[in-house]
Design an enzyme around this catalytic site. Structure first.
Site, PDB file in Angstrom:
ATOM      1  N   PRO A  36     -21.315  -8.927   5.656  1.00 34.15           N
ATOM      2  CA  PRO A  36     -21.373  -7.855   4.662  1.00 34.15           C
ATOM      3  C   PRO A  36     -22.575  -6.949   4.929  1.00 34.15           C
ATOM      4  O   PRO A  36     -23.612  -7.407   5.433  1.00 34.15           O
ATOM      5  CB  PRO A  36     -21.547  -8.596   3.331  1.00 34.15           C
ATOM      6  CG  PRO A  36     -21.185 -10.009   3.614  1.00 34.15           C
ATOM      7  CD  PRO A  36     -21.485 -10.260   5.049  1.00 34.15           C
ATOM      8  N   LYS A  37     -22.446  -5.675   4.603  1.00 33.63           N
ATOM      9  CA  LYS A  37     -23.570  -4.747   4.708  1.00 33.63           C
ATOM     10  C   LYS A  37     -24.208  -4.612   3.326  1.00 33.63           C
ATOM     11  O   LYS A  37     -23.607  -4.069   2.405  1.00 33.63           O
ATOM     12  CB  LYS A  37     -23.129  -3.373   5.221  1.00 33.63           C
ATOM     13  CG  LYS A  37     -24.298  -2.434   5.462  1.00 33.63           C
ATOM     14  CD  LYS A  37     -23.859  -1.087   5.968  1.00 33.63           C
ATOM     15  CE  LYS A  37     -25.076  -0.213   6.264  1.00 33.63           C
ATOM     16  NZ  LYS A  37     -25.974  -0.067   5.091  1.00 33.63           N
ATOM     17  N   TRP A  38     -25.435  -5.119   3.207  1.00 38.28           N
ATOM     18  CA  TRP A  38     -26.118  -5.142   1.922  1.00 38.28           C
ATOM     19  C   TRP A  38     -26.754  -3.789   1.630  1.00 38.28           C
ATOM     20  O   TRP A  38     -27.289  -3.134   2.524  1.00 38.28           O
ATOM     21  CB  TRP A  38     -27.173  -6.246   1.924  1.00 38.28           C
ATOM     22  CG  TRP A  38     -26.557  -7.599   2.091  1.00 38.28           C
ATOM     23  CD1 TRP A  38     -26.263  -8.229   3.266  1.00 38.28           C
ATOM     24  CD2 TRP A  38     -26.076  -8.441   1.056  1.00 38.28           C
ATOM     25  NE1 TRP A  38     -25.640  -9.420   3.031  1.00 38.28           N
ATOM     26  CE2 TRP A  38     -25.518  -9.579   1.672  1.00 38.28           C
ATOM     27  CE3 TRP A  38     -26.083  -8.355  -0.332  1.00 38.28           C
ATOM     28  CZ2 TRP A  38     -24.971 -10.628   0.947  1.00 38.28           C
ATOM     29  CZ3 TRP A  38     -25.539  -9.394  -1.066  1.00 38.28           C
ATOM     30  CH2 TRP A  38     -24.985 -10.516  -0.429  1.00 38.28           C
ATOM     31  N   ASP A  93     -22.166  -2.419   0.727  1.00 34.19           N
ATOM     32  CA  ASP A  93     -22.091  -1.095   1.349  1.00 34.19           C
ATOM     33  C   ASP A  93     -21.143  -1.025   2.539  1.00 34.19           C
ATOM     34  O   ASP A  93     -21.130  -0.040   3.247  1.00 34.19           O
ATOM     35  CB  ASP A  93     -23.516  -0.723   1.802  1.00 34.19           C
ATOM     36  CG  ASP A  93     -23.692   0.759   1.996  1.00 34.19           C
ATOM     37  OD1 ASP A  93     -22.873   1.522   1.460  1.00 34.19           O
ATOM     38  OD2 ASP A  93     -24.642   1.159   2.686  1.00 34.19           O
ATOM     39  N   GLY A  94     -20.358  -2.075   2.786  1.00 34.85           N
ATOM     40  CA  GLY A  94     -19.465  -2.069   3.928  1.00 34.85           C
ATOM     41  C   GLY A  94     -19.566  -3.371   4.698  1.00 34.85           C
ATOM     42  O   GLY A  94     -19.892  -4.428   4.145  1.00 34.85           O
TER      43      GLY A  94
END
Length: 354
Positions: A28-30, A175-176
């Site tokens: 995951p993009k934090w 965030d992605g």
């Protein structure tokens, strides 16, 4: 490579979709503050993306990491603040404050957490020359029994699972998705990872502009607005992805809209303003503006453009948008918040448990 500060974090380049080739790890993009943590024998240093110390802003996190991590450990990760609705970037921003008393108060009210996603050093030795897959294995061994406020980011090799994360995790404030080659070494300062974000578009009113740097013959960015439920035009962000030729062309093209623009402009009270609510005022200074000249030139709000954006932060675009095209067929009054996609809430606990 020496695992002592400062170390430039490895960066990611934006791509349109998850890579289909084998050999990638997905995470995951934090949506937080990038930070590298150095646990030495005597202290723990939190270093920002731009190589500055963060300890004074997150004293509770620095102490927790110092107590939890073994000596000689260097971690790459993200500082986040968690709320009942998921990640809270607004609350995180408030932690960067000049007053120590304010920081101490917020450390109790909105304590920070650290999500680790890479191991740059262990036992005082660098691990940056190891393959990503090996660094991940060692990171899991190191943090397998850790508890909040320290977290290990989820990881999968399954592209289909990563696609599900891309669809659902945004509802928890993420965030992605990040894609990393399993065989890659850690490359400080290089865009050696891939980031995949949601791509959406919105029709916005163009209600002003800022000059390009110190020039007066080119537009730097266009100020965008959307109408709320009461019909009030709210400032929602900017678009600035133009070539120099287009910046100069825009100035000529929009010149007629500068005439008598303030007479009935919905933001006329903000003209020339440099203080106040930075979330709403196009010309407002804040501690995030770095002293930049944020003065703006009003335009009669008569033109509409379509922009590409990734996600919202409150009622504003989180990042600068990408200009796509003019929409001469769209009346400005139809540019409303209700066109924007509503993200389905998702429990952050499920992200940590993925």
């Amino acid at each position: 490579m020496d695992p002592t500060p400062p170390i430039e974090p490895m960066l990611a380049k934006l791509v349109d979709e998850l890579p289909a080739d084998p050999g990638f790890l997905f995470e995951p993009k934090w949506d937080g503050f990038r930070a590298i943590v150095f646990r030495t024998a005597d202290e723990t240093l939190l270093q920002s993306r731009d190589l500055k110390p963060l300890n004074r802003y997150f004293p509770e996190l620095a102490q927790a990491l110092h107590d939890a991590l073994p000596k000689g450990c260097v971690l790459d990760g993200e500082i986040v603040v968690v709320s009942p609705r998921g990640l809270d970037f607004d609350a995180l921003q408030q932690r960067i404050h000049p007053a120590a008393s304010r920081i101490a108060k917020l450390a109790l009210e909105t304590p920070a957490r650290f999500v680790a996603f890479d191991l740059l050093g262990a036992g005082g030795r660098s691990t940056m020359g190891l393959a990503q897959a090996e660094r991940r294995t060692r990171l899991e061994r190191l943090l397998g029994s850790m508890k909040p406020p320290l977290h290990l980011t989820p990881m999968t090799r399954d592209r289909a699972e990563a696609q599900r994360w891309l669809q659902h995790f945004e509802g928890a404030g993420l965030d992605g998705v990040i894609a990393k080659l399993e065989s890659a070494v850690y490359q400080p300062g290089k865009r050696a990872m891939l980031k995949i974000k949601h791509v959406r578009s919105a029709d916005c009113v163009v209600a002003g502009f800022r000059w390009y740097k110190d020039r007066t013959d080119a537009i730097g960015s266009l100020l965008l607005g959307l109408h709320d439920d009461a019909g009030v035009l709210q400032h929602v962000g900017v678009t600035s992805s133009f070539t120099m030729a287009m910046r100069q062309q825009l100035l000529q093209e929009l010149a007629p809209l500068r005439e008598r623009a303030l007479e009935s402009h919905p933001w006329r009270a903000w003209a020339g303003a440099v203080v106040g609510d930075a979330q709403r005022m196009p010309g407002a200074q804040s501690r995030w503006s770095g002293g930049k000249d944020l003065s703006w030139e009003p335009l009669r709000p008569e033109r509409v453009c379509e922009v590409r954006y990734d996600h919202l932060q409150g009622n504003r675009f989180r990042h600068a948008t990408v200009f796509m095209r003019w929409r001469p067929d769209k009346p400005p009054q139809e540019c409303r918040y209700d066109q924007l996609e509503v993200t389905t809430p998702y429990e952050l606990a499920k992200v940590f448990g993925a």
